[in-house]
Motif scaffolding. Structure first.
Motif, PDB file in Angstrom:
ATOM      1  N   UNK A 103     -62.785  -2.420 -66.808  1.00  0.00           N
ATOM      2  CA  UNK A 103     -62.023  -2.040 -68.006  1.00  0.00           C
ATOM      3  C   UNK A 103     -62.450  -2.896 -69.196  1.00  0.00           C
ATOM      4  N   UNK A 104     -62.614  -4.196 -68.971  1.00  0.00           N
ATOM      5  CA  UNK A 104     -63.050  -5.090 -70.043  1.00  0.00           C
ATOM      6  C   UNK A 104     -64.434  -4.688 -70.540  1.00  0.00           C
ATOM      7  N   UNK A 105     -65.313  -4.306 -69.622  1.00  0.00           N
ATOM      8  CA  UNK A 105     -66.665  -3.878 -69.998  1.00  0.00           C
ATOM      9  C   UNK A 105     -66.611  -2.623 -70.861  1.00  0.00           C
ATOM     10  N   UNK A 106     -65.823  -1.652 -70.451  1.00  0.00           N
ATOM     11  CA  UNK A 106     -65.710  -0.405 -71.215  1.00  0.00           C
ATOM     12  C   UNK A 106     -65.134  -0.665 -72.608  1.00  0.00           C
ATOM     13  N   UNK A 107     -64.096  -1.490 -72.688  1.00  0.00           N
ATOM     14  CA  UNK A 107     -63.497  -1.810 -73.983  1.00  0.00           C
ATOM     15  C   UNK A 107     -64.479  -2.574 -74.867  1.00  0.00           C
ATOM     16  N   UNK A 143     -68.123 -11.118 -77.035  1.00  0.00           N
ATOM     17  CA  UNK A 143     -66.838 -11.694 -77.441  1.00  0.00           C
ATOM     18  C   UNK A 143     -65.678 -10.802 -77.018  1.00  0.00           C
ATOM     19  N   UNK A 144     -65.838  -9.489 -77.179  1.00  0.00           N
ATOM     20  CA  UNK A 144     -64.783  -8.564 -76.766  1.00  0.00           C
ATOM     21  C   UNK A 144     -64.605  -8.591 -75.250  1.00  0.00           C
ATOM     22  N   UNK A 145     -65.705  -8.649 -74.525  1.00  0.00           N
ATOM     23  CA  UNK A 145     -65.624  -8.699 -73.070  1.00  0.00           C
ATOM     24  C   UNK A 145     -64.853  -9.934 -72.628  1.00  0.00           C
ATOM     25  N   UNK A 146     -65.189 -11.074 -73.205  1.00  0.00           N
ATOM     26  CA  UNK A 146     -64.506 -12.314 -72.843  1.00  0.00           C
ATOM     27  C   UNK A 146     -63.014 -12.249 -73.175  1.00  0.00           C
ATOM     28  N   UNK A 147     -62.671 -11.643 -74.307  1.00  0.00           N
ATOM     29  CA  UNK A 147     -61.255 -11.577 -74.678  1.00  0.00           C
ATOM     30  C   UNK A 147     -60.488 -10.573 -73.812  1.00  0.00           C
ATOM     31  N   UNK A 159     -66.175  -1.537 -78.431  1.00  0.00           N
ATOM     32  CA  UNK A 159     -66.121  -2.425 -79.602  1.00  0.00           C
ATOM     33  C   UNK A 159     -67.507  -2.662 -80.191  1.00  0.00           C
ATOM     34  N   UNK A 160     -68.518  -2.679 -79.340  1.00  0.00           N
ATOM     35  CA  UNK A 160     -69.881  -2.930 -79.829  1.00  0.00           C
ATOM     36  C   UNK A 160     -70.483  -1.709 -80.501  1.00  0.00           C
ATOM     37  N   UNK A 161     -70.072  -0.517 -80.065  1.00  0.00           N
ATOM     38  CA  UNK A 161     -70.646   0.707 -80.605  1.00  0.00           C
ATOM     39  C   UNK A 161     -72.026   1.026 -80.052  1.00  0.00           C
ATOM     40  N   UNK A 162     -72.437   0.371 -78.972  1.00  0.00           N
ATOM     41  CA  UNK A 162     -73.769   0.564 -78.410  1.00  0.00           C
ATOM     42  C   UNK A 162     -73.730   1.490 -77.202  1.00  0.00           C
ATOM     43  N   UNK A 163     -74.814   2.234 -77.008  1.00  0.00           N
ATOM     44  CA  UNK A 163     -74.929   3.037 -75.797  1.00  0.00           C
ATOM     45  C   UNK A 163     -75.282   2.106 -74.635  1.00  0.00           C
TER      46      UNK A 163
END
Length: 174
Positions: free
Chosen positions: A68-72, A51-55, A76-80
């Protein structure tokens, strides 16, 4: 006598239910042992990533904007990175199978409203066969990811298929 290729050596998380020589089953079971268990918290984090990637991706489809969207989204996910990629792979596999099954089912329902003819009867038979294959392929995901994981994904199927459709749409443009 040599031990069976499908012997689970007591590994209880991946029960040995194979009786033939389906080598993909052995591969799935091996990969399952290397995959993190997906629980509700991990699924929430994976959904949060998508959802964060899409937004964040917006309308700019440049490599820099997507990176940049992937990193953000990962933040947001908190995953490695490893857990994220393994989880997204699972969501793609499940979402793709379920999206396909839904499309086949929609087409089958459309055909049911048409008058019988040799062509529509043949097409209905083929669609039913393909739908059965998609259901079997979905169920086979339990071998690789675990039965609990598949049950959890099925509980959230509508949302996951929607995300899959939106992610696919984003990457297929351009």
């Amino acid at each position: 006598m040599a031990p069976s290729l499908f012997d689970d050596h007591g590994y209880q998380d991946v029960p040995n239910r194979e009786s033939g020589t389906d080598l993909s089953a052995a591969d799935d079971r091996t990969l399952r042992m290397a995959t993190p268990r997906v629980d509700a918290a991990l699924l929430d984090a994976l959904v949060r990533f998508q959802e964060a990637f899409l937004s964040h991706a917006g309308s700019d489809r440049s490599a820099q904007a997507l990176a940049t969207a992937h990193r953000q989204a990962q933040d947001a996910s908190g995953l490695d990175a490893k857990t994220l990629e393994q989880g997204v792979s699972l969501l793609r596999a499940f979402g793709g199978r379920r999206w396909t099954a839904r499309k086949l089912d929609d087409k089958l329902r459309q055909l049911e409203s048409q008058p019988p003819s040799p062509q529509t009867d043949e097409l209905r038979t083929r669609l039913r066969g393909e739908l059965v294959k998609q259901e079997q392929a979905t169920d086979a995901l339990a071998r690789r990811y675990g039965e609990d994981t598949l049950a959890l994904l099925k509980e959230h199927e509508a949302r996951l298929v929607d995300l899959h459709t939106r992610m696919t749409g984003l990457f297929s443009q351009g």
